[in-house]
Design a protein around this motif. Structure first.
Motif, short mmCIF file in Angstrom:
data_model
loop_
_atom_site.label_atom_id
_atom_site.label_comp_id
_atom_site.label_asym_id
_atom_site.label_seq_id
_atom_site.Cartn_x
_atom_site.Cartn_y
_atom_site.Cartn_z
N ASN A 6 79.97 51.20 38.84
CA ASN A 6 79.63 50.78 37.53
C ASN A 6 80.52 49.49 37.32
O ASN A 6 80.70 48.94 36.02
CB ASN A 6 79.76 51.49 36.24
CG ASN A 6 78.54 52.78 36.20
OD1 ASN A 6 77.66 52.22 36.66
ND2 ASN A 6 78.94 53.85 35.95
N GLY A 7 81.59 49.55 38.26
CA GLY A 7 82.19 48.02 38.17
C GLY A 7 83.81 48.28 37.28
O GLY A 7 84.36 47.55 36.94
N LEU A 86 91.60 39.75 41.35
CA LEU A 86 90.69 39.95 40.13
C LEU A 86 90.75 41.34 39.56
O LEU A 86 90.90 41.39 38.26
CB LEU A 86 89.17 39.62 40.43
CG LEU A 86 89.09 37.96 40.78
CD1 LEU A 86 87.58 37.51 41.26
CD2 LEU A 86 89.11 37.23 39.68
N GLN A 87 90.51 42.30 40.37
CA GLN A 87 90.56 43.62 40.11
C GLN A 87 91.79 43.89 39.20
O GLN A 87 91.94 44.55 38.11
CB GLN A 87 90.65 44.57 41.11
CG GLN A 87 89.05 44.73 41.48
CD GLN A 87 88.99 45.71 43.00
OE1 GLN A 87 90.05 45.72 43.43
NE2 GLN A 87 87.79 45.62 43.37
N THR A 88 93.21 43.45 39.82
CA THR A 88 94.58 43.58 39.18
C THR A 88 94.42 42.63 37.97
O THR A 88 94.88 43.27 36.95
CB THR A 88 95.59 43.06 40.06
OG1 THR A 88 95.47 44.09 41.13
CG2 THR A 88 96.78 43.05 39.39
N ALA A 89 93.90 41.60 37.87
CA ALA A 89 94.05 40.56 36.70
C ALA A 89 93.04 41.57 35.37
O ALA A 89 93.56 41.50 34.28
CB ALA A 89 93.32 39.49 36.89
N GLY A 133 81.70 41.58 35.22
CA GLY A 133 81.29 42.78 35.85
C GLY A 133 82.26 43.99 35.68
O GLY A 133 82.10 45.15 35.53
N TYR A 134 83.53 43.61 35.68
CA TYR A 134 84.50 44.44 35.29
C TYR A 134 85.05 44.71 33.84
O TYR A 134 85.83 45.30 33.38
CB TYR A 134 86.05 43.84 35.86
CG TYR A 134 85.99 43.86 37.54
CD1 TYR A 134 85.33 44.73 38.20
CD2 TYR A 134 86.80 42.79 38.20
CE1 TYR A 134 85.34 44.64 39.46
CE2 TYR A 134 86.73 42.72 39.39
CZ TYR A 134 86.22 43.84 40.10
OH TYR A 134 86.15 43.65 41.63
N GLY A 135 84.16 44.04 33.05
CA GLY A 135 84.00 44.24 31.51
C GLY A 135 84.91 43.29 30.61
O GLY A 135 85.29 43.63 29.64
N ILE A 136 85.27 42.15 31.24
CA ILE A 136 85.92 41.09 30.56
C ILE A 136 84.79 40.42 29.93
O ILE A 136 84.02 39.64 30.38
CB ILE A 136 86.92 40.08 31.51
CG1 ILE A 136 87.76 41.14 32.30
CG2 ILE A 136 87.65 39.22 30.53
CD1 ILE A 136 88.86 41.88 31.42
N PRO A 137 85.01 40.27 28.34
CA PRO A 137 84.28 39.48 27.74
C PRO A 137 84.19 38.12 28.39
O PRO A 137 85.10 37.34 28.51
CB PRO A 137 84.52 39.39 26.20
CG PRO A 137 85.38 40.74 26.36
CD PRO A 137 85.96 40.72 27.57
#
Length: 232
Positions: A6-7, A86-89, A133-137
Motif C-alpha cells: 500500500n506504499g 524519497l522513502q527517507t524523505a 503514493g507514500y501518503g504526502i499531500p
C-alpha cells in the motif's frame, strides 16, 4: 527503509537511515539535541543570476524538506538511489507535517522518455508522484522542474523558499552526494537561513557504490570551475 504494497513506509526503518552531519566546513553551527542547525556563510555575488543582496523574507515557523534529484533510468523509472531518498524523505516529513506551511521540495529537471517514447518525465514529477503514493499531500509538495545539477538545485530552492517565506530547510541526499551538496549550499544560502543536512544510505552493491564514489570525487574536483558559471 521498506514500503508495503500500500506504499506505507516503516518509521523505524526510515529513522535508521537518518543521520545528521557535524557541519564543521560551514561558517557556524548550533548544537540542538542530536542534530546541528547551521547558518551558512555569505552568498557570493553573481551578476549573471542577479543574486539578491538584501532579503526581506517574512519569518515563519515553517520548515522545508529539500530532496535532491537523481537522473531517471530508461523509461522514466526512478533508480534505487532516488527511491531510497524519497522513502527517507517521506518519513522525515511526517515528523514536521503538523506544522502549517511546511513543504517538501523535490528538485530535478532532467528529462527521460517513457518506453514508448510518447511521454516525457522530469525527475521532480516522478518524485512527486512517488511521495503522493507514500501518503504526502500533494499540496505540500513543491516541484523544482528546472534544475539539471546540484548548483541549480541550490539556487532554485532558495527562490522557492523566498516565495514561501521559509528560512529553515533540511536538505536530504545520499551519503555519497552529501559533501558536494554541503559545499554548494554553503555558497548559496546566506545567514538568513538555517540549514540542516540529512544523509540517506541506499542499498547499493559494491560496484554501484564505488561508481558513485568515483563520480562524486571527480565532481568535487571540478566544482570550483562549475561554480564560476553561476557565482563568483
Amino acid at each position: 527503509m521498506s514500503a508495503d504494497r500500500n506504499g506505507q513506509v516503516s518509521w523505524e526503518d526510515g529513522m535508521n537511515r537518518i543521520f545528521c552531519f557535524d557541519l564543521t566546513l560551514l561558517s557556524s553551527s548550533v548544537r540542538t539535541g542530536s542534530t546541528y542547525l547551521t547558518d551558512v556563510g555569505d552568498v557570493w555575488g553573481n551578476p549573471h543570476m542577479q543574486v539578491k543582496t538584501e532579503r526581506k523574507i517574512p519569518r515563519t515557523d515553517a520548515t522545508a524538506v529539500v530532496v535532491a534529484g537523481k537522473r531517471l533510468l530508461q523509461g522514466g523509472k526512478p533508480s534505487q538511489v532516488l527511491l531510497s531518498r524519497l522513502q527517507t524523505a517521506s518519513v522525515l516529513f511526517c515528523s514536521y507535517a503538523n506544522t502549517p506551511g511546511n513543504i517538501i521540495v523535490v528538485s530535478g529537471g532532467c528529462v527521460e522518455k517513457d518506453d514508448d517514447e510518447e511521454k516525457f518525465y522530469t525527475e521532480s514529477s516522478v518524485m512527486k508522484e512517488l511521495l503522493i503514493g507514500y501518503g504526502i499531500p500533494s499540496d505540500r509538495i513543491v516541484e523544482d522542474e528546472l534544475s539539471v545539477n546540484t548548483i541549480e538545485t541550490a539556487l532554485n530552492v532558495r527562490d522557492i523558499l523566498d516565495d514561501h517565506g521559509i528560512q529553515r530547510l533540511i536538505a536530504l541526499t545520499s551519503a555519497f552526494h552529501l559533501p558536494r551538496l554541503q559545499t554548494i549550499f554553503g555558497k548559496i544560502f546566506d545567514d538568513h537561513y538555517s540549514v540542516k543536512f540529512v544523509e540517506d544510505h541506499p542499498a547499493l552493491c559494491q560496484q554501484e557504490a564505488m561508481r558513485e564514489e568515483r563520480t562524486e570525487a571527480y565532481m568535487l574536483s571540478v566544482l570550483d570551475d562549475h561554480l564560476k558559471y553561476y557565482i563568483y
